[in-house]
Design a protein around this motif. Structure first.
Motif, PDB file in Angstrom:
ATOM      1  N   SER A 199       0.850  -1.178   0.000  1.00  0.00           N
ATOM      2  CA  SER A 199       0.000   0.000   0.000  1.00  0.00           C
ATOM      3  C   SER A 199       0.886   1.228   0.000  1.00  0.00           C
ATOM      4  N   SER A 200       0.340   2.337  -0.416  1.00  0.00           N
ATOM      5  CA  SER A 200       1.122   3.559  -0.439  1.00  0.00           C
ATOM      6  C   SER A 200       0.235   4.764  -0.240  1.00  0.00           C
ATOM      7  N   LEU A 201       0.860   5.885   0.059  1.00  0.00           N
ATOM      8  CA  LEU A 201       0.218   7.179  -0.034  1.00  0.00           C
ATOM      9  C   LEU A 201       0.800   7.826  -1.279  1.00  0.00           C
ATOM     10  N   ALA A 202      -0.060   8.292  -2.162  1.00  0.00           N
ATOM     11  CA  ALA A 202       0.374   8.824  -3.447  1.00  0.00           C
ATOM     12  C   ALA A 202      -0.143  10.236  -3.637  1.00  0.00           C
ATOM     13  N   MET A 203       0.482  10.973  -4.543  1.00  0.00           N
ATOM     14  CA  MET A 203       0.064  12.333  -4.855  1.00  0.00           C
ATOM     15  C   MET A 203      -0.491  12.391  -6.267  1.00  0.00           C
ATOM     16  N   ARG A 204      -1.686  12.978  -6.394  1.00  0.00           N
ATOM     17  CA  ARG A 204      -2.244  13.313  -7.696  1.00  0.00           C
ATOM     18  C   ARG A 204      -2.014  14.811  -7.852  1.00  0.00           C
ATOM     19  N   PRO A 205      -1.050  15.226  -8.709  1.00  0.00           N
ATOM     20  CA  PRO A 205      -0.723  16.647  -8.800  1.00  0.00           C
ATOM     21  C   PRO A 205      -1.778  17.431  -9.568  1.00  0.00           C
ATOM     22  N   GLY A 206      -1.914  18.712  -9.234  1.00  0.00           N
ATOM     23  CA  GLY A 206      -2.730  19.601 -10.037  1.00  0.00           C
ATOM     24  C   GLY A 206      -1.948  20.025 -11.270  1.00  0.00           C
ATOM     25  N   PRO A 207      -2.588  20.694 -12.227  1.00  0.00           N
ATOM     26  CA  PRO A 207      -3.942  21.230 -12.175  1.00  0.00           C
ATOM     27  C   PRO A 207      -5.001  20.174 -12.490  1.00  0.00           C
ATOM     28  N   PHE A 208      -6.240  20.476 -12.122  1.00  0.00           N
ATOM     29  CA  PHE A 208      -7.349  19.555 -12.348  1.00  0.00           C
ATOM     30  C   PHE A 208      -8.230  20.103 -13.472  1.00  0.00           C
ATOM     31  N   THR A 209      -7.710  19.951 -14.673  1.00  0.00           N
ATOM     32  CA  THR A 209      -8.402  20.405 -15.873  1.00  0.00           C
ATOM     33  C   THR A 209      -8.437  19.264 -16.884  1.00  0.00           C
ATOM     34  N   ALA A 210      -9.368  19.355 -17.818  1.00  0.00           N
ATOM     35  CA  ALA A 210      -9.477  18.322 -18.846  1.00  0.00           C
ATOM     36  C   ALA A 210      -8.157  18.178 -19.587  1.00  0.00           C
ATOM     37  N   GLY A 211      -7.693  16.936 -19.679  1.00  0.00           N
ATOM     38  CA  GLY A 211      -6.446  16.659 -20.378  1.00  0.00           C
ATOM     39  C   GLY A 211      -5.197  16.795 -19.538  1.00  0.00           C
ATOM     40  N   SER A 212      -5.332  17.219 -18.267  1.00  0.00           N
ATOM     41  CA  SER A 212      -4.153  17.336 -17.414  1.00  0.00           C
ATOM     42  C   SER A 212      -3.657  15.950 -17.028  1.00  0.00           C
ATOM     43  N   PRO A 213      -2.338  15.790 -16.824  1.00  0.00           N
ATOM     44  CA  PRO A 213      -1.794  14.471 -16.470  1.00  0.00           C
ATOM     45  C   PRO A 213      -2.415  13.939 -15.184  1.00  0.00           C
ATOM     46  N   ALA A 214      -2.856  12.701 -15.205  1.00  0.00           N
ATOM     47  CA  ALA A 214      -3.514  12.117 -14.038  1.00  0.00           C
ATOM     48  C   ALA A 214      -2.639  11.100 -13.333  1.00  0.00           C
ATOM     49  N   ALA A 215      -1.367  11.003 -13.725  1.00  0.00           N
ATOM     50  CA  ALA A 215      -0.479  10.002 -13.141  1.00  0.00           C
ATOM     51  C   ALA A 215      -0.221  10.300 -11.667  1.00  0.00           C
ATOM     52  N   LEU A 216      -0.210   9.244 -10.855  1.00  0.00           N
ATOM     53  CA  LEU A 216       0.087   9.371  -9.433  1.00  0.00           C
ATOM     54  C   LEU A 216       1.565   9.158  -9.189  1.00  0.00           C
ATOM     55  N   SER A 217       2.109   9.865  -8.206  1.00  0.00           N
ATOM     56  CA  SER A 217       3.492   9.643  -7.796  1.00  0.00           C
ATOM     57  C   SER A 217       3.513   9.235  -6.330  1.00  0.00           C
ATOM     58  N   ARG A 218       4.416   8.358  -5.986  1.00  0.00           N
ATOM     59  CA  ARG A 218       4.481   7.777  -4.643  1.00  0.00           C
ATOM     60  C   ARG A 218       5.037   8.775  -3.641  1.00  0.00           C
ATOM     61  N   ILE A 219       4.363   8.902  -2.505  1.00  0.00           N
ATOM     62  CA  ILE A 219       4.861   9.689  -1.386  1.00  0.00           C
ATOM     63  C   ILE A 219       5.578   8.784  -0.384  1.00  0.00           C
ATOM     64  N   ASP A 220       4.924   7.688  -0.007  1.00  0.00           N
ATOM     65  CA  ASP A 220       5.499   6.721   0.923  1.00  0.00           C
ATOM     66  C   ASP A 220       4.787   5.398   0.697  1.00  0.00           C
ATOM     67  N   GLY A 221       5.432   4.291   1.067  1.00  0.00           N
ATOM     68  CA  GLY A 221       4.824   2.994   0.829  1.00  0.00           C
ATOM     69  C   GLY A 221       5.244   1.952   1.846  1.00  0.00           C
ATOM     70  N   TRP A 222       4.465   0.838   1.886  1.00  0.00           N
ATOM     71  CA  TRP A 222       4.671  -0.195   2.884  1.00  0.00           C
ATOM     72  C   TRP A 222       4.354  -1.565   2.291  1.00  0.00           C
ATOM     73  N   HIS A 223       4.983  -2.574   2.843  1.00  0.00           N
ATOM     74  CA  HIS A 223       4.696  -3.961   2.493  1.00  0.00           C
ATOM     75  C   HIS A 223       3.884  -4.568   3.639  1.00  0.00           C
ATOM     76  N   PHE A 224       2.713  -5.112   3.329  1.00  0.00           N
ATOM     77  CA  PHE A 224       1.795  -5.666   4.332  1.00  0.00           C
ATOM     78  C   PHE A 224       1.399  -4.636   5.397  1.00  0.00           C
ATOM     79  N   ALA A 225       1.327  -3.379   5.014  1.00  0.00           N
ATOM     80  CA  ALA A 225       0.878  -2.307   5.903  1.00  0.00           C
ATOM     81  C   ALA A 225       0.324  -1.196   5.021  1.00  0.00           C
TER      82      ALA A 225
END
Length: 488
Positions: A199-225
């Protein structure tokens, strides 16, 4: 009736407040004349002013609500603020059946499981950020999604899918927070993600407009947590937004604060202590730096050292202080429980003290107070009736102080009954526009449907009564657990 006492001397003020028993922002909630909320064209100033009329509004997530016959499709109930505070200016509901809101209301979506407020497109109106962790995406059941619903002078105007899971049981949107984490001028969303064993905590960066990149980037992550609760604040003093998160699962538990000031996510503070439900940022000692409160703090079972809060009977709040010219933790820490001197109530097993937290400068003295909920606090023989506190710090290293309030307290609406669960959610906002933050406290077990207790802060004179906003008074149907989710 008691009064607030405001003075430049913090300890003197707190001593007087304790003597008066008035540290809580006790308040009233007018619940008549529920008509459509009025709106002006002026840009919004409060964080949660969706229609730009200058008053904070309250968003209540109701993920268990039935929408169009679909059980647990969920919606968000927005109670408009105004000169009479919450309950006197109408309300509206936002769901996936609302025109322009992405998705379709389906059984089990749980739209409203997590809710935040922020101006995500910079137009001067606050927007709703809503998690629906049970949302199906194509054939992927419970993939989850996060939507942004746009505020405007005439109410809510459509929405935008900010993030969604692509595989089964990903549960995107169970927890979230917002801020400009990458310091580029656009607001971003931090949200939970999940894979088969990670599991992870991820960031969806702005801006939030049609056609804006929707890729998530990892903030922090865990195995079995995974992350259990998250909030945002300026913990490194650079004027930007950082992330505080608690995590747990298996043998991995802790709390971390991370900053992206350097362009990459870097930890700036951490501990093995964790929380399952509550974090709050605020300047609790008035030194100009942001501190972190960890609610219902839990020890790290793998740690060999002493626990930060050795007394945990009924729940404890660990507060970690920043320091001018230093960083978070340099100012020391303190623990607060119901056994602490000058904290109202008695510590008993399973009280859940600190299970919910919020912060605000209630008395406008430049120092934030800590609002604490304990939803399973027994009031007399009424189990899980619930209670809340407004606590103030007497300085670093010292426990907070303040009395408790419940439905048997003077001028608080209702009667403390078993399973009301007052304090299951807490938030703040200037709902009546007088310049002082007010309190909203959830009681999701009230009369089987729930409610929110509204406590306006008096500018001068006695505290007004604390009154309730309930589904019945708002004309809502299909409701369960109203008041279990409150937005900032």
């Amino acid at each position: 009736m008691t009064q607030y006492v405001r003075t430049a001397t913090r300890k003197s003020a707190r001593d007087r407040l304790m003597a008066a028993g008035a540290l809580c922002a006790a308040t009233a909630l007018g619940l008549t004349g529920l008509t459509a909320g009025s709106a002006a064209a002026a840009p919004a100033k409060p964080r949660a002013d969706y229609n730009g009329d200058g008053y904070a509004d309250l968003a209540v997530g109701v993920p268990g609500a039935t929408v169009g016959g679909q059980a647990k499709a969920g919606y968000v109930s927005v109670v408009w603020g105004g000169a009479n505070g919450l309950g006197g200016h109408g309300s509206t509901t936002v769901s996936q059946s609302t025109a322009g809101v992405p998705g379709t209301a389906e059984a089990g979506d749980e739209f409203g499981k997590a809710v935040d407020s922020n101006d995500m497109n910079g137009d001067g109106y606050a927007d709703l950020i809503v998690g629906a962790p049970g949302e199906d995406m194509g054939t992927a059941a419970n993939a989850g999604s996060v939507a942004v619903v746009w505020g405007s002078a005439s109410g809510f105007k459509g929405g935008f899918t900010a993030a969604s899971g692509s595989d089964e049981s990903r549960g995107f949107g169970r927890i979230l927070t917002t801020g400009d984490f990458d310091k580029d001028g656009d607001k971003d969303i931090a949200l939970n993600t999940h894979a088969d064993e990670t599991s992870s905590l991820a960031m969806r960066p702005g801006p939030f407009t049609a056609g804006s990149p929707a890729a998530l980037s990892r903030i922090d992550g865990w195995h079995f947590a995974g992350p259990t609760v998250v909030t945002s604040g300026d913990f490194d003093g650079d004027g930007g937004d950082d992330i505080a998160l608690a995590y747990g699962g298996g043998e991995s538990n802790g709390t971390r604060v991370l900053s992206r000031a350097s362009g990459e996510w870097e930890p700036i503070w951490g501990t093995g202590e964790t929380s399952r439900t509550a974090l709050a940022a605020g300047d609790f000692d008035g030194d100009g730096t942001t501190d972190l409160a960890i609610g219902d703090v839990q020890p790290n079972a793998e740690s060999e050292g002493p626990a930060a809060c050795e007394d945990r009977l009924g729940g404890a709040v660990l507060t970690v202080y920043g320091k001018k010219g230093g960083k978070l933790g340099d100012g020391g820490d303190s623990c607060t429980t119901q056994s602490s001197p000058s904290v109202g109530g008695d510590a008993e097993a399973d009280d859940n003290f600190g299970a919910r937290l919020a912060s605000a400068n209630v008395d406008q003295d430049g120092i934030d107070e800590l609002i604490v909920g304990a939803d399973t606090e027994a009031i007399g023989t009424a189990k899980s009736a619930g209670a809340y506190w407004v606590l103030a710090s007497l300085g670093t290293g010292e426990a907070f102080v303040g009395p408790s309030f419940n439905q048997n307290s003077t001028d608080v609406a209702g009667t403390a009954e078993a399973d009301d669960r007052l304090g299951a959610a807490v938030t703040t906002g200037d709902y009546n526009g007088d310049g002082y933050p007010d309190l909203a406290v959830g009681a999701p077990g009230e009369d089987g449907k729930g409610g929110v207790w509204y406590a306006p802060t008096p500018k001068d004179g006695p505290n007004p009564p604390v009154t309730s906003v309930t589904p019945g008074k708002l004309g809502l149907s299909g409701v369960t657990q109203y008041g279990s989710v409150l937005s900032r």
